[in-house]
Design an enzyme around this catalytic site. Sequence first.
Site, PDB file in Angstrom:
ATOM      1  N   ASN A 244       6.954   7.965   7.393  1.00 18.38           N
ATOM      2  CA  ASN A 244       5.998   6.859   7.495  1.00 18.38           C
ATOM      3  C   ASN A 244       6.263   6.179   8.837  1.00 18.38           C
ATOM      4  O   ASN A 244       7.202   5.389   8.967  1.00 18.38           O
ATOM      5  CB  ASN A 244       6.203   5.900   6.317  1.00 18.38           C
ATOM      6  CG  ASN A 244       5.201   4.764   6.324  1.00 18.38           C
ATOM      7  OD1 ASN A 244       4.376   4.652   7.233  1.00 18.38           O
ATOM      8  ND2 ASN A 244       5.263   3.911   5.314  1.00 18.38           N
TER       9      ASN A 244
ATOM     10  N   ARG B 101       2.602   9.836   6.045  1.00 22.70           N
ATOM     11  CA  ARG B 101       1.694   8.826   5.542  1.00 22.70           C
ATOM     12  C   ARG B 101       0.778   8.427   6.699  1.00 22.70           C
ATOM     13  O   ARG B 101       1.253   8.094   7.792  1.00 22.70           O
ATOM     14  CB  ARG B 101       2.475   7.607   5.065  1.00 22.70           C
ATOM     15  CG  ARG B 101       1.561   6.552   4.540  1.00 22.70           C
ATOM     16  CD  ARG B 101       2.293   5.291   4.166  1.00 22.70           C
ATOM     17  NE  ARG B 101       1.324   4.336   3.648  1.00 22.70           N
ATOM     18  CZ  ARG B 101       1.492   3.028   3.685  1.00 22.70           C
ATOM     19  NH1 ARG B 101       2.585   2.515   4.185  1.00 22.70           N
ATOM     20  NH2 ARG B 101       0.561   2.235   3.207  1.00 22.70           N
TER      21      ARG B 101
ATOM     22  N   HIS C 289      -3.527   1.376  -0.042  1.00 21.68           N
ATOM     23  CA  HIS C 289      -2.525   1.615  -1.101  1.00 21.68           C
ATOM     24  C   HIS C 289      -2.975   2.744  -2.022  1.00 21.68           C
ATOM     25  O   HIS C 289      -2.579   2.814  -3.192  1.00 21.68           O
ATOM     26  CB  HIS C 289      -2.282   0.359  -1.978  1.00 21.68           C
ATOM     27  CG  HIS C 289      -1.755  -0.829  -1.244  1.00 21.68           C
ATOM     28  ND1 HIS C 289      -2.270  -2.103  -1.411  1.00 21.68           N
ATOM     29  CD2 HIS C 289      -0.760  -0.942  -0.335  1.00 21.68           C
ATOM     30  CE1 HIS C 289      -1.601  -2.939  -0.645  1.00 21.68           C
ATOM     31  NE2 HIS C 289      -0.686  -2.263   0.017  1.00 21.68           N
TER      32      HIS C 289
ATOM     33  N   GLY D 183       2.593  -6.492  -3.812  1.00 20.52           N
ATOM     34  CA  GLY D 183       3.780  -6.477  -2.961  1.00 20.52           C
ATOM     35  C   GLY D 183       3.557  -7.447  -1.827  1.00 20.52           C
ATOM     36  O   GLY D 183       2.832  -8.441  -1.974  1.00 20.52           O
TER      37      GLY D 183
ATOM     38  N   ARG E 253      -1.449 -12.485   4.380  1.00 19.95           N
ATOM     39  CA  ARG E 253      -2.884 -12.254   4.629  1.00 19.95           C
ATOM     40  C   ARG E 253      -3.727 -13.120   3.711  1.00 19.95           C
ATOM     41  O   ARG E 253      -3.396 -13.310   2.536  1.00 19.95           O
ATOM     42  CB  ARG E 253      -3.242 -10.786   4.385  1.00 19.95           C
ATOM     43  CG  ARG E 253      -2.558  -9.827   5.326  1.00 19.95           C
ATOM     44  CD  ARG E 253      -3.126  -8.416   5.141  1.00 19.95           C
ATOM     45  NE  ARG E 253      -2.230  -7.427   5.690  1.00 19.95           N
ATOM     46  CZ  ARG E 253      -1.787  -6.365   5.024  1.00 19.95           C
ATOM     47  NH1 ARG E 253      -2.171  -6.138   3.776  1.00 19.95           N
ATOM     48  NH2 ARG E 253      -0.974  -5.511   5.591  1.00 19.95           N
TER      49      ARG E 253
ATOM     50  N   ASP F 237       7.583 -14.712   0.724  1.00 27.15           N
ATOM     51  CA  ASP F 237       8.335 -14.011  -0.311  1.00 27.15           C
ATOM     52  C   ASP F 237       8.242 -14.784  -1.624  1.00 27.15           C
ATOM     53  O   ASP F 237       8.565 -15.968  -1.681  1.00 27.15           O
ATOM     54  CB  ASP F 237       9.797 -13.861   0.128  1.00 27.15           C
ATOM     55  CG  ASP F 237      10.548 -12.889  -0.768  1.00 27.15           C
ATOM     56  OD1 ASP F 237      10.572 -13.104  -1.998  1.00 27.15           O
ATOM     57  OD2 ASP F 237      11.088 -11.906  -0.240  1.00 27.15           O
TER      58      ASP F 237
ATOM     59  N   GLY G 188       6.655  -4.489  -5.227  1.00 26.53           N
ATOM     60  CA  GLY G 188       7.738  -5.476  -5.289  1.00 26.53           C
ATOM     61  C   GLY G 188       7.545  -6.578  -6.323  1.00 26.53           C
ATOM     62  O   GLY G 188       8.427  -6.826  -7.154  1.00 26.53           O
TER      63      GLY G 188
ATOM     64  N   GLY H 181       4.908  -6.810  -8.647  1.00 24.57           N
ATOM     65  CA  GLY H 181       4.471  -6.253  -9.931  1.00 24.57           C
ATOM     66  C   GLY H 181       5.612  -5.645 -10.732  1.00 24.57           C
ATOM     67  O   GLY H 181       5.637  -5.726 -11.957  1.00 24.57           O
TER      68      GLY H 181
ATOM     69  N   GLU I 120       5.246   6.298  -3.696  1.00 28.50           N
ATOM     70  CA  GLU I 120       4.321   6.901  -2.740  1.00 28.50           C
ATOM     71  C   GLU I 120       4.937   8.131  -2.086  1.00 28.50           C
ATOM     72  O   GLU I 120       4.250   9.108  -1.815  1.00 28.50           O
ATOM     73  CB  GLU I 120       3.923   5.871  -1.676  1.00 28.50           C
ATOM     74  CG  GLU I 120       3.097   4.735  -2.265  1.00 28.50           C
ATOM     75  CD  GLU I 120       2.996   3.534  -1.350  1.00 28.50           C
ATOM     76  OE1 GLU I 120       2.103   3.528  -0.506  1.00 28.50           O
ATOM     77  OE2 GLU I 120       3.802   2.609  -1.491  1.00 28.50           O
TER      78      GLU I 120
HETATM   79  P1  AMP Z   1       6.817  -4.641  -1.405  1.00 23.55           P
HETATM   80  O1  AMP Z   1       5.867  -4.934  -0.288  1.00 23.55           O
HETATM   81  O2  AMP Z   1       6.220  -3.794  -2.486  1.00 23.55           O
HETATM   82  O3  AMP Z   1       8.155  -4.151  -0.949  1.00 23.55           O
HETATM   83  O4  AMP Z   1       7.095  -6.055  -2.115  1.00 23.55           O
HETATM   84  C1  AMP Z   1       7.855  -7.039  -1.476  1.00 23.55           C
HETATM   85  C2  AMP Z   1       7.688  -8.347  -2.180  1.00 23.55           C
HETATM   86  O5  AMP Z   1       8.091  -8.255  -3.548  1.00 23.55           O
HETATM   87  C3  AMP Z   1       8.599  -9.432  -1.618  1.00 23.55           C
HETATM   88  O6  AMP Z   1       8.007 -10.078  -0.536  1.00 23.55           O
HETATM   89  C4  AMP Z   1       8.772 -10.367  -2.773  1.00 23.55           C
HETATM   90  O7  AMP Z   1       7.765 -11.354  -2.661  1.00 23.55           O
HETATM   91  C5  AMP Z   1       8.465  -9.542  -4.009  1.00 23.55           C
HETATM   92  N1  AMP Z   1       9.622  -9.481  -4.913  1.00 23.55           N
HETATM   93  C6  AMP Z   1      10.643  -8.614  -4.885  1.00 23.55           C
HETATM   94  N2  AMP Z   1      11.507  -8.878  -5.887  1.00 23.55           N
HETATM   95  C7  AMP Z   1      11.017  -9.944  -6.570  1.00 23.55           C
HETATM   96  C8  AMP Z   1      11.433 -10.703  -7.704  1.00 23.55           C
HETATM   97  N3  AMP Z   1      12.547 -10.425  -8.371  1.00 23.55           N
HETATM   98  N4  AMP Z   1      10.646 -11.751  -8.091  1.00 23.55           N
HETATM   99  C9  AMP Z   1       9.522 -12.046  -7.437  1.00 23.55           C
HETATM  100  N5  AMP Z   1       9.068 -11.353  -6.368  1.00 23.55           N
HETATM  101  C10 AMP Z   1       9.797 -10.323  -5.939  1.00 23.55           C
END
Ligand code: AMP
Length: 396
Positions: free
Chosen positions: A7, A90, A179, A208, A239, A281, A329, A331, A382
Amino acid sequence: MKILVINAGSSSLKYQFMESEGGEVFAKGLCERIGIDGRLTHKVPGREDVVREIPMPTHNEAIQSVLDILVDPEKGVIASTDEIAAVGHRVLHGGAAFTESCIIDDACIEAIKKCIPLGPLHNPANLMGIEACQKIMPSTPQVAVFDTAFHMTMPPKAYIYAIPYEYYEKDDVRRYGFHGTSHRYVSARAIDMLGNPAHSRVISCHLGNGSSLAAIVDGKVMDTSMGLGPLAGFPMGTRSGDVDATILEYLMGRYNYDIKEMLNILNKKSGVLGISGVSSDFRDLDAAAAQGNERAQLALDKFIYEVKKFIGAYTTVMGGVDAIVFTAGIGENSIDLRRQICDGLEYMGIKMDAEKNNVRGKEADVSAADSKVKIFVIPTNEELMIAMDTAALCGK
Ligand code: AMP
């Protein structure tokens, strides 16, 4: 088949070396600061991580450093790069040309290049990764897996924008969605978990840092929340999601922004970060809201409210829903956010089991025994999807 999944971003390159059947990961890692100086982080399950500063003026040196560490007698996992059967890349934007993954040849590269105006940030970087692999491992087959391809089954009424039709005909302006590889993986798992019924309606929630929902009927996407680009839909980490275009004219006039500055605000400074002023986050937002930060709470409320709206809309256009899937992340990990999204949807037959929902990062059915709709947590994969597509195409 042993597949190297790549990727490539503009200054970074993630890799995963894995088995396409069963998904065992032999090694994975990240090249960072390509074009600046260069750092490789290499992880092998059960071993200590390796971090090396390696000059990476271009993606060529980055790919070479990945191959070198994979065959390193001490830190590597294979004796020779001949053991890499194929490389899966990717690629962000496949336009309407790519409805599925494809073997990379000259025609494929030309078609990816044609999609650069649609994915101006990502496609050139993806191409750099492809071209570096072609140069360094010319006899290894390469496959492109597109983020947009799974969504190409959308009917015209879902993908057309209500602007003059000529922009669709002449300029390819339409909804594409992103996605796709994640939505494809988790919806296929969900259909499996439903027992492979003849008819299925799934809402896949990829939540995420970037987020999108997809409405999937009988395994085919009917609608999705992202659009021509990944800025559309509901609010994300940074965003904005869908906004009234009038806001652009209004703010650009008031502050003298040009379109680049305006889009930078919508892409990088908006979403839950923009509302809260705290963070993009969700863990930080949870912590701030728990301490009484009202804007952090408002950002969370807005996110949940907009996801609910999409679930309602997609249930309506599909004529019902059999399963809702949470992935990525947020979900996969945010127990509370999943609960709040499903709260109040009992009238639609969506009923969560609080106890079962107490799960993080693993596959689970979190719906109540008497819920008409299944609620699943399914960690996305993925890379496995890319490896499987690559093996399927190269095995032919
Ligand atoms: P991703 O882009 O799929 O890697 O998701 C990243 C995002 O997942 C992070 O910015 C967090 O906001 C969220 N995240 C990860 N762990 C947790 C958690 N335990 N509780 C709430 N949000 C989380």
